[in-house]
Design a protein around this motif. Structure first.
Motif, PDB file in Angstrom:
ATOM      1  N   VAL A 144     -36.124 -47.418 -32.529  1.00 42.80           N
ATOM      2  CA  VAL A 144     -37.002 -47.156 -31.391  1.00 42.80           C
ATOM      3  C   VAL A 144     -38.253 -48.029 -31.498  1.00 42.80           C
ATOM      4  O   VAL A 144     -38.685 -48.653 -30.527  1.00 42.80           O
ATOM      5  N   LEU A 145     -38.822 -48.095 -32.717  1.00 41.89           N
ATOM      6  CA  LEU A 145     -40.027 -48.905 -32.904  1.00 41.89           C
ATOM      7  C   LEU A 145     -39.716 -50.397 -32.765  1.00 41.89           C
ATOM      8  O   LEU A 145     -40.558 -51.182 -32.346  1.00 41.89           O
ATOM      9  N   ALA A 146     -38.499 -50.788 -33.144  1.00 44.16           N
ATOM     10  CA  ALA A 146     -38.154 -52.212 -33.139  1.00 44.16           C
ATOM     11  C   ALA A 146     -37.790 -52.713 -31.740  1.00 44.16           C
ATOM     12  O   ALA A 146     -37.890 -53.907 -31.472  1.00 44.16           O
ATOM     13  N   LEU A 147     -37.388 -51.788 -30.839  1.00 44.38           N
ATOM     14  CA  LEU A 147     -36.939 -52.203 -29.499  1.00 44.38           C
ATOM     15  C   LEU A 147     -37.891 -53.169 -28.776  1.00 44.38           C
ATOM     16  O   LEU A 147     -37.445 -54.225 -28.323  1.00 44.38           O
TER      17      LEU A 147
ATOM     18  N   LEU B  33     -28.925 -50.579 -19.605  1.00 47.09           N
ATOM     19  CA  LEU B  33     -30.117 -49.885 -20.113  1.00 47.09           C
ATOM     20  C   LEU B  33     -29.743 -48.655 -20.950  1.00 47.09           C
ATOM     21  O   LEU B  33     -30.596 -48.092 -21.627  1.00 47.09           O
ATOM     22  N   VAL B  34     -28.450 -48.261 -20.885  1.00 46.30           N
ATOM     23  CA  VAL B  34     -28.058 -47.005 -21.528  1.00 46.30           C
ATOM     24  C   VAL B  34     -28.309 -46.972 -23.044  1.00 46.30           C
ATOM     25  O   VAL B  34     -28.925 -46.021 -23.533  1.00 46.30           O
ATOM     26  N   PRO B  35     -27.887 -48.008 -23.822  1.00 51.16           N
ATOM     27  CA  PRO B  35     -28.116 -47.902 -25.279  1.00 51.16           C
ATOM     28  C   PRO B  35     -29.602 -47.753 -25.630  1.00 51.16           C
ATOM     29  O   PRO B  35     -29.968 -46.864 -26.408  1.00 51.16           O
ATOM     30  N   ALA B  36     -30.455 -48.605 -25.021  1.00 51.97           N
ATOM     31  CA  ALA B  36     -31.883 -48.511 -25.307  1.00 51.97           C
ATOM     32  C   ALA B  36     -32.425 -47.173 -24.841  1.00 51.97           C
ATOM     33  O   ALA B  36     -33.238 -46.535 -25.530  1.00 51.97           O
ATOM     34  N   GLY B  37     -31.952 -46.714 -23.680  1.00 50.83           N
ATOM     35  CA  GLY B  37     -32.416 -45.437 -23.142  1.00 50.83           C
ATOM     36  C   GLY B  37     -32.067 -44.282 -24.075  1.00 50.83           C
ATOM     37  O   GLY B  37     -32.910 -43.422 -24.357  1.00 50.83           O
ATOM     38  N   LEU B  38     -30.824 -44.283 -24.584  1.00 45.95           N
ATOM     39  CA  LEU B  38     -30.410 -43.209 -25.499  1.00 45.95           C
ATOM     40  C   LEU B  38     -31.287 -43.196 -26.746  1.00 45.95           C
ATOM     41  O   LEU B  38     -31.744 -42.148 -27.183  1.00 45.95           O
TER      42      LEU B  38
END
Lengths: 266, 298
Positions: A144-147, B33-38
């Motif tokens: 999450v932080l790396a995104l 966008l689904v993987p990042a969204g999850l």
């Protein structure tokens, strides 16, 4: 009459900046001499030299284990965040839809939100889901932080290339997959690769979230360092710090040189 | 962390091509966008919702935790201390960072590369490594204390004091101030300075009437990032400070870890986030207004 005064001002400015530069760069470097001290204390500057703290590092299973966990989690985060981030960047640059600004803001929100609040919430969640001290837990938290570190460079390189090249490939009879593999991917590769390296470094350095989701069975290197600083005065921490410093420096220089060379070739 | 620059500069404003593809294709693209969204939902949204939930339900449903928070003098003091620390860190960054960013713009290409590199060094140095380095530098009988003693200031306690926390945090956060400010300063049209001096303004007048107002958006952006990061900073204050002068982030940790008061921790989390959002909103307004007036003047 104004000249000497101006020169004095200039001199003062440069002196000031030299001091600020020293203050920016020097503190982190003191871990290097400290890691080579011969005494079991943090006294600085060291009075004698030895490599015993490196021997200690590599002979202590808890330090080596922490290094291995950090490398493993970092590599997995690089893969997960790069795939998710690249896909998201593609969606964000290729289509305009309502609420796009909102989606952008949400994707970048983890950079601004107070990490401590996320960390405690994650702890509560992982406590129930039995994810504390698991590789999966670490990979989710760090990804999450790396995104944002993947999304931003990939978006930049997607915006930077001529989309008519894709249409040209399609006209020449390439299907979508071939177009993507042979045209799009090579052109956005620099963005994707630097995103992946940044993702690795982000995970490798992360400490706050890790402190909350660790367990005695799985600690990353920064967590082990944190625990060690609060508990004892053992220069093995300095050896660990030097190793982290070396690895992240090499990786960041690689990214920088790689991007510089790509730009020159073009 | 280098992305902060992009973030400040308005970040991802993709010059998007309006998508005229068929609806199904469009949904396919949104599917990307689904993987990042999850990931974001599991690793970010749900944790924040849990904290919010705890604030209002643990140990009992209602505003009990907020009543406790507002009524507890200790918490008020901690919040005030957190604010003062954040202000101090921001001021130190402003005083050190403004001349530095100016020098980066004024320097020749080679010197500029060196100055930029030095600002970026902390970026790729782990937060844990840098905080550890400050533990060494600030320790009792450590290098900094001996230096101050040699200068004749005596044995000033540094570690486990708020002074030590401010010193460490401002070094850690300075690059976040310098980079957005540098980005703004490079875009200032330097012919304006020439114009003002050809109209008879001295260097000081040119600086205060032209350069300073034009660089203010960068100062705003840099201060904002530093201030907000300081409010929620955990590792550096936890290692350089002491429980006696703890900040709100350390209190959140204590409430959960030592006291198992999830509701209270959630409440402090809510307070921290609300304050952060409020500052963001206010400064966005102020910066928006000042940039628009500057553009108006142009």
């Amino acid at each position: 009459m104004r000249k000497p005064v101006a020169r004095m001002w200039n001199g003062a400015l440069w002196l000031f900046c030299a001091l600020v530069a020293l203050w920016l760069a020097a503190p982190s470097l003191i871990v290097i001499p400290l890691s080579l001290t011969d005494k079991p204390s943090f006294s600085f500057p060291p009075t004698g030299w030895s490599t015993r703290w490196y021997t200690n590092f590599f002979q202590d299973p808890s330090w080596v284990g922490a290094l291995a966990s950090s490398l493993q989690v970092g590599a997995l985060v690089a893969i997960v965040a790069t795939i998710a981030g690249t896909a998201a960047a593609a969606a964000l640059t290729r289509s305009a839809f309502r609420g796009q600004q909102t989606v952008n803001a949400i994707l970048l929100a983890p950079m601004i939100a107070p990490v401590i609040v996320v960390a405690v919430g994650l702890y509560a969640l992982f406590l129930r889901a039995n994810l504390l001290g698991t590789t999966l837990g670490f990979v989710i938290a760090h990804s999450v932080l790396a995104l944002p570190f993947v999304i931003i460079p990939v978006t930049a390189s997607l915006n930077g290339f001529d989309r008519r090249l894709e249409s040209a490939a399609a006209m020449c009879g390439a299907n979508r997959w071939t177009t993507f593999r042979q045209v799009t991917l090579p052109l956005v590769a620099p963005g994707v690769i630097s995103g992946a390296l940044f993702a690795f470094v982000t995970s490798f350095d992360e400490v706050v979230l890790s402190l909350f989701i660790q367990s005695p069975y799985l600690q990353t290197l920064p967590v082990k360092m944190y625990a060690s600083v609060t508990r004892d005065t053992d220069p093995t921490i300095a050896a660990a710090a030097t190793l982290i410093l070396g690895l992240t420096t090499v990786l960041t220089l690689t990214i920088t040189l790689y991007i510089a060379r790509r730009n020159r070739v073009r | 962390m280098a992305t902060v620059e992009a973030l400040v500069a308005g970040s991802i404003t993709a010059d998007t091509v309006i998508d005229q593809a068929a609806p199904s294709k469009r949904w396919g693209r949104l599917g990307l966008l689904v993987p990042a969204g999850l990931l974001l939902i599991v690793g970010f949204v749900v944790p924040l919702v849990i904290m919010l939930w705890y604030a209002f339900t643990d140990p009992s449903v209602g505003f009990g935790n907020f009543a406790w928070y507002l009524g507890d003098a200790v918490q008020q003091r901690i919040l005030l201390r957190t604010f003062t620390t954040a202000v101090n860190v921001t001021v130190v960054c402003l005083l050190l960072g403004y001349p530095y960013a100016y020098a980066m713009v004024a320097a020749g290409p080679k010197l500029r590369a060196v100055l930029t590199l030095l600002v970026l060094v902390p970026f790729w140095t782990s937060l844990m490594v840098r905080t550890f380095a400050w533990v060494i530098l600030l320790q009792d009988h450590g290098p900094l204390q001996s230096l101050l003693a040699t200068v004749g200031l005596g044995q000033i306690p540094l570690i486990r004091t708020n002074l030590g926390v401010v010193i460490g945090m401002s070094q850690v956060l300075l690059p976040f101030f310098v980079l957005p400010l540098y980005a703004v300063m490079t875009n200032i049209d330097r012919r304006l300075i020439l114009a003002s001096s050809s109209l008879g303004a001295g260097p000081l007048t040119s600086f205060f009437r032209i350069w300073l107002p034009l660089s203010l958006p960068g100062v705003g952006a840099g201060s904002l990032i530093v201030f907000i990061s300081s409010l929620g900073f955990y590792v550096t204050p936890a290692l350089l400070g002491s429980p006696g002068n703890s900040l709100i982030s350390q209190q959140i940790f204590t409430q959960v870890n030592g006291l198992l008061q999830w509701g209270r921790a959630g409440t402090m989390g809510v307070v921290l986030i609300v304050i952060t959002l409020a500052i963001l909103a206010i400064l966005a307004l102020v910066i928006g207004r000042s940039t628009s007036t500057i553009k108006g003047v142009r």
